[in-house]
Write an enzyme that holds these catalytic residues in place. Structure first.
Site, PDB file in Angstrom:
ATOM      1  N   ILE A   1      -2.741  -4.222  -2.487  1.00 19.77           N
ATOM      2  CA  ILE A   1      -1.799  -4.647  -3.519  1.00 19.77           C
ATOM      3  C   ILE A   1      -0.502  -5.130  -2.874  1.00 19.77           C
ATOM      4  CG2 ILE A   1      -0.368  -3.881  -5.454  1.00 19.77           C
ATOM      5  CD1 ILE A   1      -2.612  -1.894  -6.153  1.00 19.77           C
TER       6      ILE A   1
ATOM      7  N   GLY B   1       4.962  -2.206   2.529  1.00 19.51           N
ATOM      8  CA  GLY B   1       6.370  -2.150   2.867  1.00 19.51           C
ATOM      9  C   GLY B   1       6.537  -1.450   4.200  1.00 19.51           C
ATOM     10  N   GLY B   2       7.724  -0.962   4.443  1.00 16.57           N
ATOM     11  CA  GLY B   2       8.030  -0.345   5.717  1.00 16.57           C
ATOM     12  C   GLY B   2       7.313   0.959   5.979  1.00 16.57           C
ATOM     13  N   MET B   3       7.035   1.736   4.929  1.00 12.58           N
ATOM     14  CA  MET B   3       6.402   3.047   5.107  1.00 12.58           C
ATOM     15  C   MET B   3       4.887   2.986   5.032  1.00 12.58           C
ATOM     16  SD  MET B   3       8.398   5.635   5.676  1.00 12.58           S
ATOM     17  CE  MET B   3       7.548   7.073   5.080  1.00 12.58           C
TER      18      MET B   3
ATOM     19  N   VAL C   1      -0.175  -0.197  -0.079  1.00 14.04           N
ATOM     20  CA  VAL C   1      -0.709   0.289  -1.343  1.00 14.04           C
ATOM     21  C   VAL C   1      -1.951  -0.519  -1.689  1.00 14.04           C
ATOM     22  CG1 VAL C   1      -0.248   0.666  -3.798  1.00 14.04           C
ATOM     23  CG2 VAL C   1       1.586   0.982  -2.123  1.00 14.04           C
TER      24      VAL C   1
ATOM     25  N   LYS D   1      -1.501   4.904  -1.740  1.00 12.68           N
ATOM     26  CA  LYS D   1      -0.509   4.504  -0.751  1.00 12.68           C
ATOM     27  C   LYS D   1      -0.852   5.194   0.561  1.00 12.68           C
ATOM     28  CE  LYS D   1       4.470   4.259   0.107  1.00 12.68           C
ATOM     29  NZ  LYS D   1       5.798   4.548  -0.460  1.00 12.68           N
TER      30      LYS D   1
ATOM     31  N   ASP E   1      14.775   2.311  -2.843  1.00 10.43           N
ATOM     32  CA  ASP E   1      14.638   0.870  -3.001  1.00 10.43           C
ATOM     33  C   ASP E   1      14.266   0.529  -4.437  1.00 10.43           C
ATOM     34  OD1 ASP E   1      14.304  -1.833  -2.678  1.00 10.43           O
ATOM     35  OD2 ASP E   1      12.455  -1.681  -1.530  1.00 10.43           O
TER      36      ASP E   1
END
Length: 161
Positions: free
Chosen positions: A24, A27-29, A32, A47, A142
């Site tokens: 989907i 991001g940085g972490m 998903v 995630k 965020d």
């Protein structure tokens, strides 16, 4: 060894029951995925913590706190976290309800400026989500439009401090 792109996890089964069907976003972490919880046949979002983050104890701990915080919230404006896994051969992951519809960002791209009533309604829902986080002394790192769902605004990636 070079890290595989997140999309290469598609098709993999995590925790013995979550089959990742499509990426989907990421991001940085983490990344998903849309997935199917095979024992119940329901669609969920999973995630997965990026492999590069595993070496960082702080990042791994934040990921766990994110899951725990989101699971405790119970707000209609924050995505429901239903499972968390760490250890074993699978990367750490958390399971959330799958949000359908467009992100707020995509809605604005597709429709342009939203009317004031609609914007105020979305803003009120975002503030309610942030207030729920505040009651737990957590903070949303965020709250950007890409994390907002169209139908009922929910913060899709609650992060704790």
């Amino acid at each position: 060894m070079e890290e595989k792109p997140a999309s290469l996890l598609t098709g993999r089964v995590l925790g013995g029951k979550y089959r990742l069907s499509r990426l989907i976003g990421q991001g940085g972490m983490g990344a998903v995925y849309e997935a199917v919880q095979e024992d119940l046949g329901r669609r969920v979002a999973v995630k997965v913590l990026h492999k590069a983050r595993l070496a960082n104890e702080n990042a791994a701990a934040r990921f766990r706190v994110e899951a725990e915080t989101a699971a405790r919230l119970g707000s209609p404006h924050i995505v429901l976290v239903t499972d968390f896994h760490e250890g074993g051969s699978d990367p750490p992951f958390l399971v959330m309800e799958l949000l359908l519809g467009k992100s707020l960002r995509q809605l604005i791209v597709d429709e342009g400026a939203l009317g004031w009533r609609r914007s105020a309604g979305i803003g009120a829902q975002m503030l309610a989500a942030l207030a729920a986080l505040g009651r737990l002394k957590a903070r949303r790192e965020d709250p950007s439009p890409r994390h907002q769902a169209r139908q009922r605004v929910r913060l899709a990636f609650p992060c704790a401090r």
